[in-house]
Motif scaffolding. Structure first.
Motif, mmCIF file in Angstrom:
data_model
loop_
_atom_site.group_PDB
_atom_site.id
_atom_site.type_symbol
_atom_site.label_atom_id
_atom_site.label_comp_id
_atom_site.label_asym_id
_atom_site.label_seq_id
_atom_site.Cartn_x
_atom_site.Cartn_y
_atom_site.Cartn_z
ATOM 1 N N SER A 21 0.909 -1.193 0.075
ATOM 2 C CA SER A 21 -0.029 0.055 -0.004
ATOM 3 C C SER A 21 0.845 1.189 0.052
ATOM 4 C CB SER A 21 -0.712 0.193 1.348
ATOM 5 O OG SER A 21 -1.710 -1.107 1.358
ATOM 6 N N CYS A 22 0.614 2.380 -0.458
ATOM 7 C CA CYS A 22 1.148 3.507 -0.430
ATOM 8 C C CYS A 22 -0.006 4.688 -0.299
ATOM 9 C CB CYS A 22 1.731 3.840 -1.860
ATOM 10 S SG CYS A 22 2.529 5.600 -2.189
ATOM 11 N N ALA A 23 0.079 5.522 0.845
ATOM 12 C CA ALA A 23 -0.454 6.542 1.120
ATOM 13 C C ALA A 23 0.001 7.761 0.865
ATOM 14 C CB ALA A 23 -1.001 6.420 2.781
ATOM 15 N N ALA A 24 -0.545 8.585 0.074
ATOM 16 C CA ALA A 24 -0.313 9.978 -0.221
ATOM 17 C C ALA A 24 -0.783 11.007 0.334
ATOM 18 C CB ALA A 24 -0.456 10.246 -1.701
ATOM 19 N N SER A 25 -0.159 12.012 0.935
ATOM 20 C CA SER A 25 -0.476 13.027 1.841
ATOM 21 C C SER A 25 0.443 14.575 1.597
ATOM 22 C CB SER A 25 0.000 12.700 3.376
ATOM 23 O OG SER A 25 1.197 12.776 3.608
ATOM 24 N N GLY A 26 -0.063 15.590 1.829
ATOM 25 C CA GLY A 26 0.213 16.718 1.425
ATOM 26 C C GLY A 26 -0.410 17.534 0.567
ATOM 27 N N SER A 27 0.196 17.968 -0.679
ATOM 28 C CA SER A 27 -0.443 18.888 -1.692
ATOM 29 C C SER A 27 -0.893 17.759 -2.636
ATOM 30 C CB SER A 27 0.289 19.996 -2.145
ATOM 31 O OG SER A 27 -0.180 20.501 -3.323
ATOM 32 N N ILE A 28 -2.002 17.064 -2.647
ATOM 33 C CA ILE A 28 -2.363 16.004 -3.418
ATOM 34 C C ILE A 28 -3.143 16.267 -4.539
ATOM 35 C CG2 ILE A 28 -1.894 14.345 -1.580
ATOM 36 C CD1 ILE A 28 -4.939 14.289 -1.378
ATOM 37 N N LEU A 29 -3.552 17.422 -4.513
ATOM 38 C CA LEU A 29 -4.434 17.998 -5.882
ATOM 39 C C LEU A 29 -3.539 17.830 -7.215
ATOM 40 C CD1 LEU A 29 -6.298 21.192 -4.544
ATOM 41 C CD2 LEU A 29 -7.110 18.616 -4.722
ATOM 42 N N GLY A 30 -4.527 17.186 -8.259
ATOM 43 C CA GLY A 30 -3.538 17.525 -9.521
ATOM 44 C C GLY A 30 -2.911 16.139 -9.713
ATOM 45 N N ILE A 31 -3.041 15.003 -8.983
ATOM 46 C CA ILE A 31 -2.118 13.904 -9.089
ATOM 47 C C ILE A 31 -2.818 13.178 -10.366
ATOM 48 C CG2 ILE A 31 -1.678 11.484 -8.237
ATOM 49 C CD1 ILE A 31 -1.506 12.719 -5.646
ATOM 50 N N ASN A 32 -2.252 12.981 -11.208
ATOM 51 C CA ASN A 32 -2.537 12.409 -12.644
ATOM 52 C C ASN A 32 -2.350 10.682 -12.505
ATOM 53 O OD1 ASN A 32 -0.564 15.150 -13.592
ATOM 54 N ND2 ASN A 32 -2.837 14.835 -14.194
ATOM 55 N N THR A 33 -1.211 10.363 -12.180
ATOM 56 C CA THR A 33 -1.209 8.678 -11.835
ATOM 57 C C THR A 33 -0.578 8.506 -10.765
ATOM 58 O OG1 THR A 33 0.890 8.913 -13.049
ATOM 59 C CG2 THR A 33 -0.894 8.450 -14.543
ATOM 60 N N MET A 34 -0.734 7.324 -10.072
ATOM 61 C CA MET A 34 -0.264 6.743 -9.117
ATOM 62 C C MET A 34 0.311 5.212 -9.428
ATOM 63 S SD MET A 34 -2.533 7.864 -5.950
ATOM 64 C CE MET A 34 -1.488 7.398 -4.663
ATOM 65 N N GLY A 35 1.410 4.822 -9.182
ATOM 66 C CA GLY A 35 1.735 3.657 -9.505
ATOM 67 C C GLY A 35 2.969 3.104 -8.962
ATOM 68 N N TRP A 36 3.417 1.817 -9.336
ATOM 69 C CA TRP A 36 4.346 0.967 -8.322
ATOM 70 C C TRP A 36 5.699 0.599 -9.604
ATOM 71 C CZ3 TRP A 36 4.386 0.141 -3.383
ATOM 72 C CH2 TRP A 36 3.264 0.376 -2.679
ATOM 73 N N TYR A 37 6.826 0.797 -9.112
ATOM 74 C CA TYR A 37 7.878 0.585 -9.589
ATOM 75 C C TYR A 37 8.743 -0.486 -8.779
ATOM 76 C CZ TYR A 37 7.417 4.049 -13.112
ATOM 77 O OH TYR A 37 6.821 5.044 -14.106
ATOM 78 N N ARG A 38 9.579 -1.302 -9.578
ATOM 79 C CA ARG A 38 10.296 -2.103 -8.681
ATOM 80 C C ARG A 38 11.722 -2.195 -9.118
ATOM 81 N NH1 ARG A 38 7.765 -7.787 -10.368
ATOM 82 N NH2 ARG A 38 8.342 -7.880 -12.378
ATOM 83 N N GLN A 39 12.671 -2.407 -8.242
ATOM 84 C CA GLN A 39 14.134 -2.543 -8.579
ATOM 85 C C GLN A 39 14.653 -3.550 -7.899
ATOM 86 O OE1 GLN A 39 16.419 1.219 -7.906
ATOM 87 N NE2 GLN A 39 18.000 0.650 -9.354
ATOM 88 N N ALA A 40 15.255 -4.541 -8.611
ATOM 89 C CA ALA A 40 15.972 -5.511 -8.102
ATOM 90 C C ALA A 40 17.409 -5.114 -7.893
ATOM 91 C CB ALA A 40 15.785 -6.898 -8.853
ATOM 92 N N PRO A 41 18.247 -6.126 -7.348
ATOM 93 C CA PRO A 41 19.735 -5.706 -7.277
ATOM 94 C C PRO A 41 20.124 -6.086 -8.465
ATOM 95 C CG PRO A 41 19.014 -7.103 -5.244
ATOM 96 C CD PRO A 41 17.825 -7.099 -6.297
ATOM 97 N N GLY A 42 20.981 -4.508 -8.560
ATOM 98 C CA GLY A 42 21.982 -4.680 -9.947
ATOM 99 C C GLY A 42 21.119 -4.765 -11.156
#
Length: 115
Positions: A21-42
């Motif tokens: 899960s990912c909770a967004a806070s702060g100045s959140i108006l105008g968010i176009n997309t929310m997503g997930w990325y990943r990075q494996a070692p190397g």
């Protein structure tokens, strides 16, 4: 500024499921997309899934049919349900938000899939 706080990572056996899960806070108006990325070692960071403000989801080919991205607008939270996980999907998973073309990143949450 947008702040992102991720949760839900952990250790799971191959074939198992996990939800992050990912909770967004702060100045959140105008968010176009929310997503997930990943990075494996190397390896380079890669897109996993993204969802638009209108609810349209896009997935990496490698996770189609196994992962589901969703969001709760009332909670400003995006979720990634991951099923049938594979050991090669062990990585740090990062939440990303695109607001007016500017990208914000979470601190990342570790997902480890044991064989």
């Amino acid at each position: 500024q947008v702040q992102l706080v991720e949760s839900g990572g952990g250790l799971v056996q191959a074939g198992g499921s996990l939800r992050v899960s990912c909770a967004a806070s702060g100045s959140i108006l105008g968010i176009n997309t929310m997503g997930w990325y990943r990075q494996a070692p190397g390896k380079q960071r890669e897109l996993v899934a993204v969802i638009t403000s209108g609810g349209t989801a896009t997935y990496a080919n490698s996770v189609k049919g196994r992962f589901t991205i969703s969001k709760d607008n009332a909670k400003n939270t995006v979720y990634l349900q991951m099923n049938s996980l594979k050991p090669e999907e062990t990585a740090v998973y990062y939440c990303n938000v695109n607001q007016y073309g500017k990208h914000y990143w979470g601190q990342g949450t570790q997902v480890t899939v044991s064989s």
